[in-house]
Design a protein around this motif. Structure first.
Motif, PDB file in Angstrom:
ATOM      1  N   MET A  86       6.345  -0.077  13.241  1.00 55.68           N
ATOM      2  CA  MET A  86       5.050  -0.517  12.746  1.00 55.68           C
ATOM      3  C   MET A  86       4.811  -0.124  11.288  1.00 55.68           C
ATOM      4  SD  MET A  86       3.796  -2.199  15.290  1.00 55.68           S
ATOM      5  CE  MET A  86       2.137  -2.461  14.697  1.00 55.68           C
ATOM      6  N   GLY A  87       5.662   0.773  10.748  1.00 54.95           N
ATOM      7  CA  GLY A  87       5.508   1.185   9.358  1.00 54.95           C
ATOM      8  C   GLY A  87       4.461   2.260   9.145  1.00 54.95           C
ATOM      9  N   TRP A  88       4.189   3.043  10.195  1.00 58.11           N
ATOM     10  CA  TRP A  88       3.218   4.132  10.072  1.00 58.11           C
ATOM     11  C   TRP A  88       3.909   5.356   9.515  1.00 58.11           C
ATOM     12  CZ3 TRP A  88       1.854   3.425  15.886  1.00 58.11           C
ATOM     13  CH2 TRP A  88       1.151   2.233  16.063  1.00 58.11           C
ATOM     14  N   SER A  89       3.247   6.081   8.632  1.00 57.67           N
ATOM     15  CA  SER A  89       3.839   7.298   8.088  1.00 57.67           C
ATOM     16  C   SER A  89       3.845   8.366   9.177  1.00 57.67           C
ATOM     17  CB  SER A  89       3.057   7.777   6.872  1.00 57.67           C
ATOM     18  OG  SER A  89       1.755   8.176   7.255  1.00 57.67           O
ATOM     19  N   PRO A  90       4.845   9.278   9.133  1.00 51.57           N
ATOM     20  CA  PRO A  90       4.940  10.306  10.187  1.00 51.57           C
ATOM     21  C   PRO A  90       3.654  11.117  10.363  1.00 51.57           C
ATOM     22  CG  PRO A  90       6.921  10.293   8.864  1.00 51.57           C
ATOM     23  CD  PRO A  90       5.959   9.343   8.198  1.00 51.57           C
ATOM     24  N   GLY A  91       2.957  11.392   9.278  1.00 51.96           N
ATOM     25  CA  GLY A  91       1.736  12.181   9.370  1.00 51.96           C
ATOM     26  C   GLY A  91       0.576  11.471  10.024  1.00 51.96           C
ATOM     27  N   SER A  92       0.609  10.135  10.030  1.00 46.37           N
ATOM     28  CA  SER A  92      -0.521   9.398  10.602  1.00 46.37           C
ATOM     29  C   SER A  92      -0.149   8.662  11.880  1.00 46.37           C
ATOM     30  CB  SER A  92      -1.047   8.389   9.577  1.00 46.37           C
ATOM     31  OG  SER A  92      -0.101   7.355   9.380  1.00 46.37           O
ATOM     32  N   ALA A  93       1.063   8.868  12.388  1.00 46.16           N
ATOM     33  CA  ALA A  93       1.526   8.107  13.557  1.00 46.16           C
ATOM     34  C   ALA A  93       0.612   8.281  14.758  1.00 46.16           C
ATOM     35  CB  ALA A  93       2.957   8.495  13.909  1.00 46.16           C
ATOM     36  N   SER A  94       0.191   9.503  15.026  1.00 48.48           N
ATOM     37  CA  SER A  94      -0.659   9.745  16.195  1.00 48.48           C
ATOM     38  C   SER A  94      -2.005   9.028  16.043  1.00 48.48           C
ATOM     39  CB  SER A  94      -0.868  11.242  16.379  1.00 48.48           C
ATOM     40  OG  SER A  94      -1.693  11.484  17.485  1.00 48.48           O
ATOM     41  N   GLN A  95      -2.580   9.131  14.857  1.00 40.81           N
ATOM     42  CA  GLN A  95      -3.861   8.469  14.607  1.00 40.81           C
ATOM     43  C   GLN A  95      -3.714   6.949  14.693  1.00 40.81           C
ATOM     44  OE1 GLN A  95      -5.416   9.194  10.700  1.00 40.81           O
ATOM     45  NE2 GLN A  95      -7.253   7.985  11.033  1.00 40.81           N
ATOM     46  N   LYS A 124       0.804  -1.218   0.000  1.00 40.82           N
ATOM     47  CA  LYS A 124       0.000   0.000   0.000  1.00 40.82           C
ATOM     48  C   LYS A 124       0.839   1.271   0.000  1.00 40.82           C
ATOM     49  CE  LYS A 124      -2.500  -1.220   3.606  1.00 40.82           C
ATOM     50  NZ  LYS A 124      -3.511  -1.204   4.667  1.00 40.82           N
ATOM     51  N   SER A 125       2.013   1.220   0.620  1.00 42.82           N
ATOM     52  CA  SER A 125       2.832   2.427   0.720  1.00 42.82           C
ATOM     53  C   SER A 125       4.306   2.061   0.719  1.00 42.82           C
ATOM     54  CB  SER A 125       2.490   3.185   2.010  1.00 42.82           C
ATOM     55  OG  SER A 125       2.931   2.432   3.134  1.00 42.82           O
ATOM     56  N   ARG A 126       5.156   3.088   0.671  1.00 42.18           N
ATOM     57  CA  ARG A 126       6.596   2.852   0.726  1.00 42.18           C
ATOM     58  C   ARG A 126       6.994   2.119   2.000  1.00 42.18           C
ATOM     59  NH1 ARG A 126       9.780   8.263  -0.338  1.00 42.18           N
ATOM     60  NH2 ARG A 126       8.282   8.765   1.244  1.00 42.18           N
ATOM     61  N   ALA A 127       6.266   2.383   3.094  1.00 37.87           N
ATOM     62  CA  ALA A 127       6.583   1.728   4.370  1.00 37.87           C
ATOM     63  C   ALA A 127       6.417   0.220   4.274  1.00 37.87           C
ATOM     64  CB  ALA A 127       5.700   2.292   5.486  1.00 37.87           C
ATOM     65  N   GLY A 128       5.648  -0.254   3.296  1.00 36.30           N
ATOM     66  CA  GLY A 128       5.461  -1.684   3.116  1.00 36.30           C
ATOM     67  C   GLY A 128       6.712  -2.377   2.603  1.00 36.30           C
ATOM     68  N   ARG A 129       7.634  -1.606   2.063  1.00 34.03           N
ATOM     69  CA  ARG A 129       8.918  -2.137   1.588  1.00 34.03           C
ATOM     70  C   ARG A 129      10.009  -1.464   2.404  1.00 34.03           C
ATOM     71  NH1 ARG A 129       9.012  -5.092  -2.969  1.00 34.03           N
ATOM     72  NH2 ARG A 129       7.274  -4.919  -4.375  1.00 34.03           N
ATOM     73  N   LEU A 186       7.251   6.880  20.950  1.00 37.35           N
ATOM     74  CA  LEU A 186       6.219   6.809  19.916  1.00 37.35           C
ATOM     75  C   LEU A 186       6.820   6.888  18.519  1.00 37.35           C
ATOM     76  CD1 LEU A 186       3.316   6.615  18.991  1.00 37.35           C
ATOM     77  CD2 LEU A 186       3.103   9.084  19.323  1.00 37.35           C
ATOM     78  N   ARG A 187       7.800   7.743  18.316  1.00 37.42           N
ATOM     79  CA  ARG A 187       8.412   7.870  16.985  1.00 37.42           C
ATOM     80  C   ARG A 187       9.015   6.529  16.540  1.00 37.42           C
ATOM     81  NH1 ARG A 187      11.071  12.410  13.882  1.00 37.42           N
ATOM     82  NH2 ARG A 187      12.566  11.358  12.559  1.00 37.42           N
ATOM     83  N   ALA A 188       9.659   5.828  17.458  1.00 35.50           N
ATOM     84  CA  ALA A 188      10.253   4.535  17.131  1.00 35.50           C
ATOM     85  C   ALA A 188       9.164   3.483  16.917  1.00 35.50           C
ATOM     86  CB  ALA A 188      11.223   4.096  18.225  1.00 35.50           C
TER      87      ALA A 188
END
Length: 190
Positions: free
Chosen positions: A104-113, A5-10, A97-99
């Motif tokens: 978990m592969g969450w994008s920085p903009g959605s980490a809090s959510q 789904k996203s770059r974080a997936g790779r 939380l940042r780590a």
């Protein structure tokens, strides 16, 4: 097979050395499966396969997951629920939380959510927080607070500013001003 789904997936995923050892052993065993399958082997670069190299059958994988839960005598859950467990365990381990978001592969903009969705605060952590606040506010007068760092003392001052006057006074008793460097404890408004 679909694209991620996203770059974080790779991304590179760090794993404990003991798990890496197990994965190496598994890879060697899969080599044995490949030799045994001969011409029936379907190479696809998969880490976990059927005996012929084909990707795992989703239904069989689901059934095996359910069997594992039953054997472990834990509540029934979806395999995806393991992501909630993983994120929560990172919180329990005091991972920032940042780590957690990175692992978990969450994008920085959605980490809090995503943290709000995946991380569940266990009762033991809530009790620990309550105990810490209780020790802070109701510490015995003779208790030595000299082991607090300057950072702790600043945090206490900020906390005191938000408390009712009687609690600010109590904090001032527990953490008096230090004679050398000025107000090391709590500043109580006059």
């Amino acid at each position: 097979m679909t694209e991620v789904k996203s770059r974080a997936g790779r991304r590179v995923v760090n794993v404990p050395e003991s798990l890496l050892d197990w994965l190496r052993t598994h890879d060697e065993e899969q080599d044995d499966d490949r030799i045994a399958a001969g011409d029936l082997w379907q190479a696809g670069g998969w880490m976990f396969t059927q005996p012929t190299g084909k990707p795992l059958d989703p239904r069989a994988d689901h059934d095996e997951w359910k069997s594992l839960l039953e054997a472990a005598n834990v509540r029934d859950a979806r395999l995806h629920d393991a992501r909630h467990t993983a994120a929560t365990m990172l919180l329990v381990l005091n991972v920032p939380l940042r780590a957690i978001a990175d692992v978990m592969g969450w994008s920085p903009g959605s980490a809090s959510q995503m943290a709000g969705r995946y991380i569940h605060v266990p009762d033991a952590i809530r009790r620990g927080i309550a105990d810490q606040v209780g020790r802070l506010l109701w510490a015995a007068e003779e208790e030595d607070s000299s082991d607090l760092t300057a950072e702790h003392r600043v945090a206490i001052r900020h906390l005191a500013e938000m408390l009712p006057p009687r609690w600010r006074e109590r904090l001032a008793e527990v953490f008096p001003d230090d004679a050398e460097g000025g107000a090391a404890g709590v500043v109580v408004p006059a």
